[in-house]
Scaffold this active site. Structure first.
Site, mmCIF file in Angstrom:
data_model
loop_
_atom_site.group_PDB
_atom_site.id
_atom_site.type_symbol
_atom_site.label_atom_id
_atom_site.label_comp_id
_atom_site.label_asym_id
_atom_site.label_seq_id
_atom_site.Cartn_x
_atom_site.Cartn_y
_atom_site.Cartn_z
ATOM 1 N N ASP A 51 14.386 67.035 37.056
ATOM 2 C CA ASP A 51 15.404 68.052 37.332
ATOM 3 C C ASP A 51 15.074 69.279 36.486
ATOM 4 O O ASP A 51 13.922 69.464 36.108
ATOM 5 C CB ASP A 51 16.808 67.510 37.048
ATOM 6 C CG ASP A 51 17.875 68.169 37.926
ATOM 7 O OD1 ASP A 51 18.004 69.415 37.872
ATOM 8 O OD2 ASP A 51 18.580 67.460 38.652
ATOM 9 N N HIS A 56 12.669 70.906 38.114
ATOM 10 C CA HIS A 56 13.213 72.002 38.915
ATOM 11 C C HIS A 56 13.026 73.365 38.267
ATOM 12 O O HIS A 56 13.642 74.335 38.692
ATOM 13 C CB HIS A 56 14.700 71.763 39.194
ATOM 14 C CG HIS A 56 14.968 70.590 40.077
ATOM 15 N ND1 HIS A 56 16.238 70.199 40.426
ATOM 16 C CD2 HIS A 56 14.122 69.708 40.687
ATOM 17 C CE1 HIS A 56 16.176 69.123 41.207
ATOM 18 N NE2 HIS A 56 14.893 68.807 41.373
#
Length: 472
Positions: A312, A334
């Site tokens: 993430d 991410h």
């Protein structure tokens, strides 16, 4: 290094030197803990030739306040009886992956001993306590200025609570720190607070979050209960967190909130084991929502020289002012993010710089996201000298339709995004769009792009500054 096995004996020379702890609380302790590195270093780093810190092992340098006089005193006071040939050791280099970290849980004993105290290695005039059992942590926090946590196992539902550290205290993680299973969304395995405190790690240490016991591919979006935040650093003032090796955290790793003048440096976060699917996650990676660093409501914070492999956000700043994120290596997640903004107790981000960093094999490179239908403000954000490669979704992503379950495609304008600068942001996509900007009506202003070049994607999609994306 195994407990009780000092590779090189130290001979205190208390009457012939200056105590290195007089000005820095953790210098003497780390010379004791990292004995092999200290022995090699002190063999050539003599009192008469202290001119630079090149080649100093990172743990020694940081814990001795980056001052040669402290290093010199430590070598004199704690000088090894024999020393091996010196080796060159550098600080964390984010562009190089760390070696695989391994953890072996240590079962707790029925009765924990009191922490072992030593005045020989005291820092700041206080006492150094070595803790080998969880039950001794609270008394060490209450009575010791330097705390060495050596191969500590925290039983189920047991937080390593470092919230009441003495002002100026130092905590050193050594050996392998492990945790029992605690299927509780509200459980925080490690909590840290304090003023002028240092949290660091000895050479070869590992903090293992027991993530495999919880990973189900859903993270904090459902599934089984699991600790949502692994390390909570809150109300830390003029403090440092540095040189920690952390692996296999359950969901979010660092939750950093309500801090002032905090420096975080030399952190290795390795959640690579969570890339593989398991029986609960199906075809998806087992780890999910595994943010590296979540920063909230903090001022004058520096995060630097760190390496992250996760699933993430590498870094996500959702509120705060005057924050610098520099020299990061982000893999598999991410990217470098602002947000998500809106719908929280603090919805203002002002003065954040991301610089000199790499984002590799991730879904996004540089991202600013605000939640649909909420209010807030994002201003004075700068991305500079950022290299991306293997990006699958968006190289640069600014969107005002964000929801955790997926974007709506319909931007709202309650969050103002202004004074956003991208300088020397370059790299390649493996799929997705090079640039994606979706602003609400009149809510974005003053975007600057200088020497920005991301290629390899399937095109662009922007409604600001113009529909041709980067052209003002």
């Amino acid at each position: 290094m195994k407990r009780g096995a000092l590779l090189v004996p130290f001979v205190p020379l208390a009457l012939a030197c200056v105590d290195p702890g007089d000005s820095n609380h953790s210098c003497a302790s780390v010379f004791s803990v990292s004995s092999a590195a200290a022995a090699s270093f002190c063999a050539t780093f003599t009192v008469s030739a202290v001119t630079e810190t090149t080649g100093v092992p990172a743990a020694l340098l940081s814990n001795c306040d980056y001052k040669t006089k402290h290093l010199s005193s430590a070598c004199s006071c704690l000088g090894p009886a024999t020393a091996a040939a010196p080796t060159q050791t550098s600080a964390v280099t984010p562009t190089v992956a760390p070696t695989t970290l391994k953890a072996n849980a240590v079962a707790p004993t029925t009765e924990a001993p009191a922490p072992t105290k030593s005045s020989t290695f005291a820092g700041n005039g206080g006492t150094t306590c070595t803790v080998t059992e969880y039950a001794a942590i609270s008394s060490a926090v209450a009575s010791c200025s330097n705390i060495l946590l050596s191969d500590v196992y925290a039983p189920p539902s047991s937080t390593i609570d470092l919230q009441n550290l003495q002002t100026g205290a130092a905590v050193i993680f050594a050996g392998t720190t492990t945790f029992g299973d605690t299927p509780d969304d509200d459980f925080d395995p490690i909590v840290i607070s304090g003023t002028d405190v240092t949290i660091t790690g000895a050479d070869g240490h590992v903090i293992d979050g027991n993530g495999a016991a919880y990973w189900d591919g859903k993270g904090s979006n459902g599934g089984s209960s699991k600790p949502d935040h692994f390390i909570v650093a809150k109300h830390m003032y003029y403090s440092r967190i540095e040189n920690l090796n952390i692996q296999n955290w359950p969901v979010h790793c660092f939750d950093i909130e309500h801090t002032e003048n905090l420096i975080i440096s030399g952190i290795t976060l390795d959640n690579s084991a969570g890339d593989a699917p398991n029986s609960a996650s199906g075809s998806k990676p087992a780890a999910h929502n595994s943010d590296g660093f979540d920063i909230k409501s903090s001022t004058n914070l520096t995060l630097q020289n760190s390496w992250v492999h996760n699933q993430d956000d590498c870094v996500a700043v959702s509120s705060g002012t005057d924050i610098v994120v520099d020299n990061m290596y982000c893999y598999g997640g991410h990217g470098l993010s602002i947000g998500s903004i809106g719908g929280k107790s603090d919805n203002t981000v002002d003065g954040v710089t991301f610089s000199n960093s790499q984002v590799i094999n991730s879904s996004n490179g540089c991202r600013i996201k605000s939640n649909s239908g909420t209010t807030g403000e994002v201003s004075n954000i700068r991305y500079e000298n950022i290299t991306v490669s293997g990006i699958t979704d968006y190289g640069i992503d600014i969107q005002q339709d964000y929801l955790n379950g997926g974007p709506t495609g319909k931007p709202t304008n309650g969050v103002k995004i202004e004074n956003i600068t991208f300088v020397d942001v370059t790299g390649t996509m493996s799929d997705g769009k090079d640039y994606y900007i979706l602003c609400g009506d009149g809510s974005c202003s003053n975007f600057v792009f200088e020497n920005v070049g991301i290629t390899g994607g399937s095109g662009d999609s922007c409604n600001y500054p113009t529909d041709t994306c980067l052209e003002a």
